[in-house]
Design a protein around this motif. Sequence first.
Motif, mmCIF file in Angstrom:
data_model
loop_
_atom_site.group_PDB
_atom_site.id
_atom_site.type_symbol
_atom_site.label_atom_id
_atom_site.label_comp_id
_atom_site.label_asym_id
_atom_site.label_seq_id
_atom_site.Cartn_x
_atom_site.Cartn_y
_atom_site.Cartn_z
ATOM 1 N N LEU A 30 0.842 -1.190 0.000
ATOM 2 C CA LEU A 30 0.000 0.000 0.000
ATOM 3 C C LEU A 30 0.881 1.245 0.000
ATOM 4 O O LEU A 30 1.685 1.437 0.908
ATOM 5 C CB LEU A 30 -0.905 0.000 1.238
ATOM 6 C CG LEU A 30 -1.855 1.187 1.383
ATOM 7 C CD1 LEU A 30 -2.884 1.208 0.247
ATOM 8 C CD2 LEU A 30 -2.546 1.142 2.745
ATOM 9 N N ILE A 43 1.087 5.668 -1.153
ATOM 10 C CA ILE A 43 0.404 6.906 -1.527
ATOM 11 C C ILE A 43 1.356 7.770 -2.331
ATOM 12 O O ILE A 43 2.575 7.684 -2.180
ATOM 13 C CB ILE A 43 -0.082 7.703 -0.289
ATOM 14 C CG1 ILE A 43 1.106 8.183 0.556
ATOM 15 C CG2 ILE A 43 -1.057 6.885 0.533
ATOM 16 C CD1 ILE A 43 0.744 9.213 1.615
ATOM 17 N N TRP A 72 6.142 9.151 -4.041
ATOM 18 C CA TRP A 72 5.459 8.004 -3.451
ATOM 19 C C TRP A 72 6.039 7.690 -2.082
ATOM 20 O O TRP A 72 7.235 7.871 -1.846
ATOM 21 C CB TRP A 72 5.595 6.793 -4.371
ATOM 22 C CG TRP A 72 4.771 6.949 -5.600
ATOM 23 C CD1 TRP A 72 5.164 7.509 -6.788
ATOM 24 C CD2 TRP A 72 3.411 6.589 -5.770
ATOM 25 N NE1 TRP A 72 4.120 7.510 -7.671
ATOM 26 C CE2 TRP A 72 3.031 6.943 -7.081
ATOM 27 C CE3 TRP A 72 2.467 5.989 -4.937
ATOM 28 C CZ2 TRP A 72 1.756 6.712 -7.572
ATOM 29 C CZ3 TRP A 72 1.192 5.761 -5.431
ATOM 30 C CH2 TRP A 72 0.845 6.127 -6.738
ATOM 31 N N PRO A 96 1.962 5.213 3.737
ATOM 32 C CA PRO A 96 1.092 6.128 4.481
ATOM 33 C C PRO A 96 1.621 6.329 5.904
ATOM 34 O O PRO A 96 2.256 5.438 6.472
ATOM 35 C CB PRO A 96 -0.260 5.417 4.490
ATOM 36 C CG PRO A 96 0.050 3.977 4.243
ATOM 37 C CD PRO A 96 1.315 3.939 3.437
ATOM 38 N N THR A 104 -3.073 6.190 8.417
ATOM 39 C CA THR A 104 -3.284 5.300 7.277
ATOM 40 C C THR A 104 -4.738 5.361 6.815
ATOM 41 O O THR A 104 -5.020 5.456 5.616
ATOM 42 C CB THR A 104 -2.868 3.858 7.616
ATOM 43 O OG1 THR A 104 -1.481 3.854 7.962
ATOM 44 C CG2 THR A 104 -3.109 2.919 6.454
ATOM 45 N N GLU A 146 -5.365 8.830 5.130
ATOM 46 C CA GLU A 146 -4.704 9.029 3.841
ATOM 47 C C GLU A 146 -5.103 8.029 2.772
ATOM 48 O O GLU A 146 -4.944 8.316 1.583
ATOM 49 C CB GLU A 146 -3.186 8.959 4.021
ATOM 50 C CG GLU A 146 -2.623 10.108 4.817
ATOM 51 C CD GLU A 146 -1.124 10.033 5.019
ATOM 52 O OE1 GLU A 146 -0.570 11.014 5.526
ATOM 53 O OE2 GLU A 146 -0.503 8.993 4.681
ATOM 54 N N THR A 147 -5.627 6.854 3.180
ATOM 55 C CA THR A 147 -5.851 5.793 2.194
ATOM 56 C C THR A 147 -7.246 5.182 2.186
ATOM 57 O O THR A 147 -7.595 4.478 1.244
ATOM 58 C CB THR A 147 -4.860 4.630 2.403
ATOM 59 O OG1 THR A 147 -5.198 3.943 3.621
ATOM 60 C CG2 THR A 147 -3.421 5.109 2.447
ATOM 61 N N PRO A 188 -8.798 1.554 -1.470
ATOM 62 C CA PRO A 188 -7.978 2.747 -1.638
ATOM 63 C C PRO A 188 -8.832 3.970 -1.992
ATOM 64 O O PRO A 188 -9.615 3.931 -2.936
ATOM 65 C CB PRO A 188 -7.042 2.376 -2.789
ATOM 66 C CG PRO A 188 -6.956 0.884 -2.729
ATOM 67 C CD PRO A 188 -8.328 0.441 -2.293
ATOM 68 N N ARG A 233 -8.475 8.252 -2.174
ATOM 69 C CA ARG A 233 -7.553 9.389 -2.086
ATOM 70 C C ARG A 233 -8.036 10.417 -1.080
ATOM 71 O O ARG A 233 -9.191 10.415 -0.666
ATOM 72 C CB ARG A 233 -7.347 10.002 -3.460
ATOM 73 C CG ARG A 233 -8.587 10.506 -4.093
ATOM 74 C CD ARG A 233 -8.325 10.941 -5.499
ATOM 75 N NE ARG A 233 -9.577 11.429 -6.051
ATOM 76 C CZ ARG A 233 -9.677 12.150 -7.114
ATOM 77 N NH1 ARG A 233 -8.593 12.477 -7.776
ATOM 78 N NH2 ARG A 233 -10.838 12.553 -7.542
ATOM 79 N N SER A 249 -3.070 12.740 -0.143
ATOM 80 C CA SER A 249 -2.641 11.656 -1.030
ATOM 81 C C SER A 249 -3.585 11.560 -2.234
ATOM 82 O O SER A 249 -4.576 10.836 -2.185
ATOM 83 C CB SER A 249 -2.603 10.332 -0.265
ATOM 84 O OG SER A 249 -3.804 10.135 0.451
ATOM 85 N N VAL A 296 -3.675 6.664 -4.302
ATOM 86 C CA VAL A 296 -3.496 5.580 -3.334
ATOM 87 C C VAL A 296 -3.563 4.287 -4.132
ATOM 88 O O VAL A 296 -4.547 4.053 -4.838
ATOM 89 C CB VAL A 296 -4.601 5.592 -2.259
ATOM 90 C CG1 VAL A 296 -4.418 4.437 -1.297
ATOM 91 C CG2 VAL A 296 -4.649 6.926 -1.531
#
Length: 157
Positions: free
Chosen positions: A33, A35, A43, A46, A64, A67-68, A112, A114, A118, A121
């Motif tokens: 995983l 971001i 990149w 997270p 996490t 952000e994801t 995932p 975004r 981020s 993702v």
Amino acid sequence: MPRIDWHDDPSAPPVNSLVPAAAAFVERDGEILLIQRSDNGKWSMPGGTMEFGESLTTCVVRETLEETGIHIECTGLVGVFTDPLHRVEYDNGEVRQQFAIVYRATYLAGEPTRSPESPRVEWVRRANVLDLDMDPSQRVRLAWALQHPGDVRIDPP
């Protein structure tokens, strides 16, 4: 907030901040995983900085998810990364010394999604992770996690 990462550069501004941060190395079905950061376009795993009233483990789980869109559970440590020659400069004048703990984590749920931090993702195939555009500090962390699944990295003195 734009940022500049300085690595062993004598022209880097002096450090004026030290903030505990955590990141999550999450692997599922041979994919990691990751971001793409909005502040530098690179990149990374997270993660983010610890807030008052939370543990570092709670921090990485919260960051996490924020952000994801992925729920995780921490299962161990990848390592401790506190290189004093890596400085992160923000446009508000803050200059942080690197201070990151990277956790191994298990995927629990979610897709995932975004976020403002981020814009991308993705689950990235293990073999392709280190081919992505990322900061050298992220590359060190990810390379260790990929190549040493049973070991914890401790910074040298």
